[in-house]
Design an enzyme around this catalytic site. Structure first.
Site, PDB file in Angstrom:
ATOM      1  N   GLU A  45      50.333  83.739 101.683  1.00 55.06           N
ATOM      2  CA  GLU A  45      49.741  84.803 103.182  1.00 55.06           C
ATOM      3  C   GLU A  45      51.168  84.197 104.703  1.00 55.06           C
ATOM      4  OE1 GLU A  45      48.683  87.728 103.875  1.00 55.06           O
ATOM      5  OE2 GLU A  45      47.596  88.053 101.588  1.00 55.06           O
ATOM      6  N   TYR A 128      43.771  87.235 110.282  1.00 53.48           N
ATOM      7  CA  TYR A 128      43.959  87.587 109.575  1.00 53.48           C
ATOM      8  C   TYR A 128      44.469  86.902 108.365  1.00 53.48           C
ATOM      9  CZ  TYR A 128      47.385  89.902 105.924  1.00 53.48           C
ATOM     10  OH  TYR A 128      47.642  89.648 104.923  1.00 53.48           O
ATOM     11  N   ASP A 146      46.920  93.976 108.608  1.00 54.46           N
ATOM     12  CA  ASP A 146      47.702  93.300 108.604  1.00 54.46           C
ATOM     13  C   ASP A 146      48.884  94.572 109.790  1.00 54.46           C
ATOM     14  OD1 ASP A 146      48.307  95.113 106.610  1.00 54.46           O
ATOM     15  OD2 ASP A 146      49.769  93.290 105.421  1.00 54.46           O
TER      16      ASP A 146
END
Ligand code: SF4
Length: 361
Positions: A45, A128, A146
């Site tokens: 991520e 996020y 996102d």
């Protein structure tokens, strides 16, 4: 109120069409309660912020091969981690990656926090990423938003407000679809739908599991969503980089200050980047100026970098930076803009044919 029919339909689709990615586990295993390694989820991520899956794959493989656990990453020399990150851009992410690995390894006994709130306390983890790790690694019912999710939700509900103003509306609608179970798979399903079906320019609505309720499809122009604010033109900054080779095979390099753009990365000595850069040669010598300059685009500006090239003897000492021998230096350790400068310089007469001094002025 949660809309289970939409999320169930998407989860069914994900069960058949999920992308096979090295940081994931297959949906069928997820159904059996198997969870991916939080270290892998976190690493992927962080790497995927502002970067494509295709670019991240080789970096991810290298990181987990060289440093199989968060403890291994924390124990690695920071220079090695920064060098392995070179080319992924946004180098503050790599510095935060190192800080975060150290906190998890040294203060949290190598165990990742499981909740969004606790994850948000860690360096480099924003809203996020915290939601993504909590949902994907720990199956918490968190809403992940996102770029892919913004596009899909904006189309599904034909949101007229342009991004980024529509952010809270998108979040509320996305949250209304997030299931209380299998939230991690659901988050990855929306990402996959956005990446492979509901693509920016030509969404493939004919294979979309949400086609029957998609308002943008109904209106006939799904690619018009999400609505965008008119673009603000990026300014251009100018700079000078000095590429100095010491015969036979050493390069003058300096580590950039830890904070700021390309912070902590190796680079060529050079001027500030602005409207009219001032010459700051790091060594007294004759310089060759190639006709071509390096062009590179950062998030907020374009950069035009003029090069100054020189070959010096061993008895010449620099005012800044230090000479690093060819054995210890690889251009792949440089951030992309510095690597572009290296490639351009290598093609110039002075480095192609060092015996011919005509190139120098
Ligand atoms: Fe996107 Fe088309 Fe699916 Fe709507 S129907 S979500 S526009 S792919």
């Amino acid at each position: 109120m949660r809309d289970c029919s939409k999320s169930d339909r998407l989860l069914d689709w994900y069960g058949k069409h999920a992308r096979d990615l090295p940081w994931r586990i297959a949906p069928a295993l997820g159904q059996q309660g198997v969870r991916p390694d939080p270290y892998h989820v976190w690493l992927s991520e962080i790497m995927l912020q502002q970067t494509t899956v295709a670019t991240v794959l080789s970096y991810f493989e290298k990181f987990v091969t060289d440093w199989p656990t968060v403890g291994d990453l924390a124990a690695a020399p920071a220079d090695d981690v920064m060098a392995a990150w070179a080319g992924l851009g946004y180098y503050a992410r790599a510095r935060n990656l190192i800080k975060c690995a150290n906190i998890i390894s040294n203060e949290l006994s190598g165990v990742f926090p499981q909740t969004r709130e606790a994850l948000l306390e860690l360096p480099g983890i924003g809203e996020y990423t915290a939601a993504a790790i909590a949902s994907i690694a720990f199956d918490k019912s968190e809403t992940v938003v996102d770029g892919n999710v913004i596009r899909v939700i904006s189309r599904l509900f034909a949101i007229e407000q342009p991004t980024p103003k529509s952010k809270s509306q998108v979040y509320e609608l996305a949250a209304s679809l997030t299931p209380s179970q299998s939230a991690g798979d659901y988050a990855q399903a929306v990402m996959d739908l956005g990446a492979g079906v509901c693509t920016p320019n030509s969404p493939n609505c004919s294979v979309c599991p949400w086609q029957s309720e998609c308002q943008a499809f109904e209106l006939g122009r799904p690619e018009d969503y999400p609505k965008k604010q008119p673009k603000i033109l990026k300014p251009t900054r100018f700079g000078i980089a000095y590429l100095v080779k010491q015969s036979p095979d050493a390069w003058l390099l300096e580590r950039r200050p830890p904070k700021g753009l390309l912070g902590g990365m190796l680079g060529w000595p050079g001027s500030e980047w602005g409207s009219s850069p001032v010459e700051t040669p790091p060594i007294d010598t004759q310089w060759f100026t190639p006709d071509q300059s390096v062009k590179h685009t950062f998030t907020h500006f374009h950069l035009e970098l003029s090069l100054r090239l020189a070959i010096v003897d061993r008895n010449q000492y620099p005012r800044s930076g230090r000479f690093i021998s060819g054995n210890e230096f690889s251009p792949s350790h440089l951030p992309t803009v510095m690597r572009k400068a290296y490639v351009l310089a290598q093609a110039c007469e002075i480095f192609q044919n060092p015996a011919n001094p005509e190139g120098q002025n």
